[in-house]
Design a protein around this motif. Structure first.
Motif, PDB file in Angstrom:
ATOM      1  N   ASP A  20      -7.969  65.690  11.166  1.00 37.63           N
ATOM      2  CA  ASP A  20      -8.008  67.132  10.924  1.00 37.63           C
ATOM      3  C   ASP A  20      -8.660  67.408   9.571  1.00 37.63           C
ATOM      4  O   ASP A  20      -9.563  66.688   9.168  1.00 37.63           O
ATOM      5  CB  ASP A  20      -6.602  67.712  11.002  1.00 37.63           C
ATOM      6  CG  ASP A  20      -6.621  69.249  11.018  1.00 37.63           C
ATOM      7  OD1 ASP A  20      -7.607  69.816  11.512  1.00 37.63           O
ATOM      8  OD2 ASP A  20      -5.650  69.848  10.547  1.00 37.63           O
ATOM      9  N   VAL A  22     -10.746  69.327   8.899  1.00 38.04           N
ATOM     10  CA  VAL A  22     -12.163  69.634   9.099  1.00 38.04           C
ATOM     11  C   VAL A  22     -12.520  70.970   8.463  1.00 38.04           C
ATOM     12  O   VAL A  22     -13.517  71.091   7.754  1.00 38.04           O
ATOM     13  CB  VAL A  22     -12.517  69.649  10.603  1.00 38.04           C
ATOM     14  CG1 VAL A  22     -13.940  70.137  10.818  1.00 38.04           C
ATOM     15  CG2 VAL A  22     -12.332  68.269  11.187  1.00 38.04           C
ATOM     16  N   GLU A  23     -11.675  71.959   8.692  1.00 38.40           N
ATOM     17  CA  GLU A  23     -11.989  73.303   8.219  1.00 38.40           C
ATOM     18  C   GLU A  23     -12.033  73.366   6.692  1.00 38.40           C
ATOM     19  O   GLU A  23     -12.988  73.880   6.100  1.00 38.40           O
ATOM     20  CB  GLU A  23     -10.957  74.294   8.752  1.00 38.40           C
ATOM     21  CG  GLU A  23     -11.269  75.736   8.411  1.00 38.40           C
ATOM     22  CD  GLU A  23     -10.220  76.697   8.939  1.00 38.40           C
ATOM     23  OE1 GLU A  23     -10.304  77.895   8.612  1.00 38.40           O
ATOM     24  OE2 GLU A  23      -9.313  76.256   9.667  1.00 38.40           O
ATOM     25  N   LYS A 461     -12.977  73.739  14.425  1.00 41.18           N
ATOM     26  CA  LYS A 461     -13.698  72.555  13.981  1.00 41.18           C
ATOM     27  C   LYS A 461     -15.170  72.592  14.365  1.00 41.18           C
ATOM     28  O   LYS A 461     -15.942  71.750  13.912  1.00 41.18           O
ATOM     29  CB  LYS A 461     -13.038  71.296  14.577  1.00 41.18           C
ATOM     30  CG  LYS A 461     -11.614  71.081  14.101  1.00 41.18           C
ATOM     31  CD  LYS A 461     -11.004  69.843  14.746  1.00 41.18           C
ATOM     32  CE  LYS A 461      -9.558  69.675  14.300  1.00 41.18           C
ATOM     33  NZ  LYS A 461      -8.928  68.487  14.909  1.00 41.18           N
ATOM     34  N   TYR A 594     -13.905  66.258  18.905  1.00 40.39           N
ATOM     35  CA  TYR A 594     -13.435  66.700  17.592  1.00 40.39           C
ATOM     36  C   TYR A 594     -12.141  65.998  17.181  1.00 40.39           C
ATOM     37  O   TYR A 594     -11.273  66.593  16.550  1.00 40.39           O
ATOM     38  CB  TYR A 594     -13.260  68.218  17.599  1.00 40.39           C
ATOM     39  CG  TYR A 594     -14.586  68.927  17.682  1.00 40.39           C
ATOM     40  CD1 TYR A 594     -15.353  69.146  16.547  1.00 40.39           C
ATOM     41  CD2 TYR A 594     -15.097  69.318  18.910  1.00 40.39           C
ATOM     42  CE1 TYR A 594     -16.589  69.763  16.623  1.00 40.39           C
ATOM     43  CE2 TYR A 594     -16.337  69.943  18.995  1.00 40.39           C
ATOM     44  CZ  TYR A 594     -17.078  70.154  17.851  1.00 40.39           C
ATOM     45  OH  TYR A 594     -18.315  70.765  17.923  1.00 40.39           O
TER      46      TYR A 594
END
Length: 606
Positions: A20, A22-23, A461, A594
């Motif tokens: 995670d 990612v954002e 993502k 993702y």
């Protein structure tokens, strides 16, 4: 691939363990990139310990280092609580900055991480890069002054050096991102005195925090720079927040709070940890999701479960997971983590004139996991003045057990902390009611909404990558957009009918483009009525925009059904460019692209 090249920063986790984020990593990458056009303000990342912020900063530096087109050199300095003199610290800080700056300009990751080099040796670096030559001139100037003077000039030279990254960025055109991990420690670790006096104070046990020089205050000008802005982090939540939001730095920092993972990403992390460290231990997707939900998808707690020393470590069913979590919170790594924290903060936690009452306040505080703390409710429950409860919660705030925003206290989203408190305090108290800290209701709700949650998390993502169009029911390839947000939304039509939109997301681009997603999370096929429902919601959304005088959005609809689609639906949407449709294989393909490392489970009908 990362494992095929030398990285400027040796990461503490296996590459696959980074799950995670990612954002926020994308946002921080954009923050670095935008420094070149002087559009990035200084920012603070705030999170409790073990949430993964240092790992995030490591990955950020390793990402932007290999982007010379940004023309922004990452200067990455990790603070520790090791005590030192200001003169020594100044040399270490200056050496680290110049070494990393030159390494970026020359794209030399080995130089970036070579802490054995002395500052003078950087003058021997050959380079045709104008910024490197300018940096070497500044090194000569720095060494000339440093070697000529004693500790009595250290503070003046430090104050002068604070401006060097900005000056070098301004003169050379290669900007700087000043990244400091555990920034608040600059208040307590550096002493402006001679080496002899420093040694004497240490021998006498007089190197107190109060006697240290508060170097954070010296960044009052630097924190406003747009050519070399700061990105700082801290795990002492209250302290770092006070440092960057008050005093000399007040009003100069944006800040981001780093939260636990999403539950689907927590399950993906658990699968990854088991694959790497315990290949003989398995967890079904359903059980991995249960474990993730029960520990609030906290990355450290998931690591504790995977690496537990419990003799009965299994992920076979919910009971075995519950036993494992109980072991970890009552005698394992999670217990040790919080036991140490409580001991380190006992001056805040245990200073009560009425010890039993203080313990009761802490015990009943566990009701408010990830919620505003009900101070009035606690006061009424314990039949004590509201001020008494407020004073105790303030001390818990100083001990980093609650956080404060908009003049209210909130309990951290940390169910294992609450379980630890319950375990430690419940047995010491008489006549207290049983508090249920199970996350079963959360898991039951999660099962009903899991597909919507997966779609929301995965959409956030998307980052302009190219995916196979078959995942969306189309031929060829498709470029994914970048989204501002993805959430559930309700919209009313002119006839007063209300529609629930499972996922409502807006793209980050000029003009209005909205995605509406209908999720059917069963083994039965989606029929034409549900397609019509989504189309009616799209009409209502356009009408709402017209009535409010807003720009009428361009709408992309997306049907997601784990049970697939009826022939009527497949025929209807096949030629519609404004409708994507993903069956079980399609949404799993997107999910796996993702970071999902398991098939999305289809739970029994609720």
């Amino acid at each position: 691939m990362y494992d095929e090249k030398i990285l400027p920063v040796e990461e503490m986790l296996a590459y696959e363990e980074f799950t995670d984020r990612v954002e926020i990593l994308r946002e921080l990458d954009a923050w670095v990139k935008n420094i070149q056009r002087m559009a990035s303000p200084s920012t603070a990342i705030i999170s409790p310990r073990r949430m993964g912020k240092t790992v995030l900063l490591d990955r950020l530096v390793n990402t932007v280092f290999f982007k010379p087109e940004y023309r922004v050199a990452p200067f990455y300095f990790r603070m520790t609580r090791e005590k030192t003199t200001l003169r020594k610290f100044l040399l270490e800080y200056a050496t680290t900055f110049f070494r990393q700056y030159i390494a970026y300009c020359n794209q030399d990751p080995v130089l970036f991480q070579d802490e054995s080099l002395e500052l003078g040796e950087l003058l021997e670096q050959d380079s045709e890069h104008d910024a490197v030559r300018l940096a070497q001139k500044m090194i000569r100037d720095f060494l000339r002054r440093y070697e000529k003077n004693t500790h009595e000039d250290a503070r003046n030279q430090w104050d002068a050096f604070i401006r060097i990254p900005e000056r070098l960025a301004s003169f050379s055109g290669t900007r700087v991102a000043v990244i400091i991990d555990e920034f608040q420690e600059m208040k307590f670790s550096v002493y402006d005195t001679s080496e002899e006096h420093f040694t004497e104070l240490g021998a006498r046990g007089m190197l107190t925090d109060q006697g240290a020089t508060n170097l954070t205050a010296t960044y009052d000008r630097q924190s406003q720079s747009r050519k070399a802005p700061m990105l700082v982090s801290g795990s002492a939540v209250t302290l770092i927040f006070r440092t960057v939001m008050g005093g000399p730095l007040g009003g100069r920092f944006d800040f981001r709070y780093l939260r636990p993972l999403s539950v689907p990403d927590g399950a993906a992390l658990l699968h990854q940890l088991l694959d790497i460290y315990l290949p003989d231990v398995t967890a079904s997707p359903e059980n991995a999701l249960y474990a993730s939900a029960q520990v609030g998808a906290h990355p450290y707690y998931l690591y504790c479960l995977a690496m537990s020393k419990s003799e009965d470590k299994k992920f076979d069913d919910t009971d075995s997971i519950d036993r494992l979590i109980r072991y970890e919170t009552e005698q394992g790594k999670i217990f040790g983590f919080w036991q140490t924290h409580f001991q380190d903060n006992r001056m805040h936690i245990n200073t009560d004139s009425d010890e039993v009452l203080g313990k009761k306040i802490i015990y009943y505080f566990t009701r408010y996991n990830n919620q505003p703390v009900g101070i009035r409710e606690l006061a009424e429950k314990l039949n004590v003045p509201k001020k008494t409860v407020e004073e105790k919660i303030e001390r818990l705030y100083l001990a980093d057990l609650v956080w404060r925003t908009r003049a209210r206290y909130y309990a951290f989203n940390d169910i294992c902390l609450m379980r630890y408190i319950k375990f430690v305090y419940e047995n010491d108290l008489e006549d207290v009611e049983e508090i249920d800290l199970s996350q079963q209701n959360l898991f039951n709700n999660l099962k009903g909404r899991f597909l919507e949650l997966v779609v929301q998390v995965t959409m956030m993502k998307f980052n302009n990558e190219t995916l196979d169009g078959k995942f969306f029911g189309k031929t060829g390839e498709m470029e994914t957009p970048l989204f501002q947000f993805a959430d559930t939304k309700y919209v009313k039509s002119s006839g007063s009918r209300s529609y629930q939109i499972d996922v409502y997301a807006r793209e980050r681009r000029k003009g209005e483009r909205i995605w509406l997603c209908e999720c059917k999370y069963t083994k039965t096929k989606m029929g034409i009525k549900q397609v019509g429902k989504l189309e009616d919601a799209a009409v209502a959304l356009r009408q709402e925009a017209e009535e409010l005088g807003r720009t009428v959005p361009d709408i992309q609809m997306w049907l997601v059904s784990t049970g697939g689609f009826t022939g009527e639906v497949a025929e209807y949407v096949r030629e519609r460019e404004d409708i994507f449709f993903s069956d079980y294989e399609g949404i799993n393909g997107i999910f796996r692209a993702y970071g999902g490392n398991y098939n999305i489970p289809v739970f029994k009908e609720q």
